[in-house]
Design an enzyme around this catalytic site. Structure first.
Site, PDB file in Angstrom:
ATOM      1  N   ASN A  43       0.824  -1.213   0.000  1.00 35.03           N
ATOM      2  CA  ASN A  43       0.000   0.000   0.000  1.00 35.03           C
ATOM      3  C   ASN A  43       0.858   1.262   0.000  1.00 35.03           C
ATOM      4  O   ASN A  43       1.855   1.355   0.712  1.00 35.03           O
ATOM      5  CB  ASN A  43      -1.000   0.000   1.167  1.00 35.03           C
ATOM      6  N   ILE A  44       0.435   2.218  -0.815  1.00 35.99           N
ATOM      7  CA  ILE A  44       1.140   3.496  -0.940  1.00 35.99           C
ATOM      8  C   ILE A  44       0.133   4.601  -0.648  1.00 35.99           C
ATOM      9  O   ILE A  44      -0.864   4.752  -1.370  1.00 35.99           O
ATOM     10  CB  ILE A  44       1.745   3.645  -2.352  1.00 35.99           C
ATOM     11  N   GLU A  45       0.396   5.340   0.413  1.00 43.10           N
ATOM     12  CA  GLU A  45      -0.573   6.344   0.871  1.00 43.10           C
ATOM     13  C   GLU A  45      -0.227   7.739   0.352  1.00 43.10           C
ATOM     14  O   GLU A  45       0.884   7.990  -0.116  1.00 43.10           O
ATOM     15  CB  GLU A  45      -0.652   6.315   2.402  1.00 43.10           C
ATOM     16  N   CYS A  54      -4.145   0.522  -2.534  1.00 42.27           N
ATOM     17  CA  CYS A  54      -3.948  -0.700  -1.742  1.00 42.27           C
ATOM     18  C   CYS A  54      -2.875  -1.606  -2.350  1.00 42.27           C
ATOM     19  O   CYS A  54      -2.578  -1.546  -3.546  1.00 42.27           O
ATOM     20  CB  CYS A  54      -5.244  -1.503  -1.682  1.00 42.27           C
ATOM     21  N   GLU A  56      -3.018  -4.787  -3.039  1.00 43.76           N
ATOM     22  CA  GLU A  56      -3.493  -5.705  -4.081  1.00 43.76           C
ATOM     23  C   GLU A  56      -3.475  -5.035  -5.445  1.00 43.76           C
ATOM     24  O   GLU A  56      -3.127  -5.638  -6.457  1.00 43.76           O
ATOM     25  CB  GLU A  56      -4.929  -6.147  -3.764  1.00 43.76           C
ATOM     26  N   CYS A  87     -10.274  -5.076   0.153  1.00 39.88           N
ATOM     27  CA  CYS A  87     -11.372  -4.103   0.172  1.00 39.88           C
ATOM     28  C   CYS A  87     -12.215  -4.260  -1.099  1.00 39.88           C
ATOM     29  O   CYS A  87     -11.822  -4.933  -2.057  1.00 39.88           O
ATOM     30  CB  CYS A  87     -10.820  -2.684   0.306  1.00 39.88           C
ATOM     31  N   CYS A  90     -10.559  -3.237  -4.441  1.00 40.18           N
ATOM     32  CA  CYS A  90      -9.575  -4.225  -4.913  1.00 40.18           C
ATOM     33  C   CYS A  90     -10.270  -5.463  -5.464  1.00 40.18           C
ATOM     34  O   CYS A  90      -9.809  -6.046  -6.453  1.00 40.18           O
ATOM     35  CB  CYS A  90      -8.615  -4.598  -3.792  1.00 40.18           C
TER      36      CYS A  90
HETATM   37  N1  THU Z   1      -5.315  -1.483   2.492  1.00 39.39           N
HETATM   38  C1  THU Z   1      -4.769  -2.322   1.570  1.00 39.39           C
HETATM   39  O1  THU Z   1      -3.615  -2.143   1.151  1.00 39.39           O
HETATM   40  N2  THU Z   1      -5.518  -3.360   1.137  1.00 39.39           N
HETATM   41  C2  THU Z   1      -6.803  -3.630   1.547  1.00 39.39           C
HETATM   42  O2  THU Z   1      -7.447  -4.512   0.996  1.00 39.39           O
HETATM   43  C3  THU Z   1      -7.379  -2.859   2.648  1.00 39.39           C
HETATM   44  C4  THU Z   1      -6.667  -1.618   3.004  1.00 39.39           C
HETATM   45  C5  THU Z   1      -4.513  -0.340   2.957  1.00 39.39           C
HETATM   46  C6  THU Z   1      -4.975   0.996   2.463  1.00 39.39           C
HETATM   47  C7  THU Z   1      -4.418   1.924   3.529  1.00 39.39           C
HETATM   48  O3  THU Z   1      -3.096   2.267   3.177  1.00 39.39           O
HETATM   49  C8  THU Z   1      -4.387   1.087   4.780  1.00 39.39           C
HETATM   50  O4  THU Z   1      -4.547  -0.270   4.369  1.00 39.39           O
HETATM   51  C9  THU Z   1      -5.465   1.411   5.776  1.00 39.39           C
HETATM   52  O5  THU Z   1      -6.719   1.396   5.188  1.00 39.39           O
END
Ligand code: THU
Length: 132
Positions: A43-45, A54, A56, A87, A90
């Protein structure tokens, strides 16, 4: 056939590649192609939070950019103790790019594994067939 434990461990490794700068919640993914290649995702915010992507989806986009079109399974690991289900966004993207037969392997902190088929995680889904 593939070894779910192997891709689960790849997803654990992938966790450290991301940039969860705001939540500090690391998620890793490992996407296995039909010819045995594994693509990592994490995940890259973003400071504009809604632009976060996310694990995935980063794995799927990376693989598609490398020309991959056929996939067997994706594994997902996270900082949560429990299994982390993908999620909704994804699920939709994986359906489009990897197909409904994709296996989704989740791994928890005890290295236990749970496996689903994507079609069970996203039943009665919208897809390309509705646009024909
Ligand atoms: N996140 C994912 O990478 N995959 C998911 O299926 C659920 C959420 C990440 C997004 C965000 O960076 C962090 O989890 C919190 O929501």
């Amino acid at each position: 056939m593939y070894d779910p434990k192997e891709i689960a461990q790849e997803a654990v490794k992938a966790k450290s590649k991301g940039l969860p700068k705001y939540s500090n919640f690391h998620v890793g993914a490992a996407l296995l192609t039909k010819n045995g290649k594994i693509y990592h995702g994490a995940n890259i915010e973003n400071s504009s939070y809604g632009l976060t992507i996310c694990a995935e989806r980063t794995a799927a986009f990376q693989a598609v950019l490398e020309g991959e079109r056929n996939f067997t399974a994706i594994a997902i690991a996270s900082d949560a103790e429990d299994f982390l289900p993908p999620c909704g966004a994804c699920r939709q993207v994986l359906l489009e790019l990897c197909g409904k037969e994709l296996e989704v392997v989740m791994v928890n902190h005890k290295n236990e594994i749970k496996k689903f088929s994507l079609k069970d995680l996203l039943p009665f889904s919208f897809g390309e067939e509705h646009l024909r």
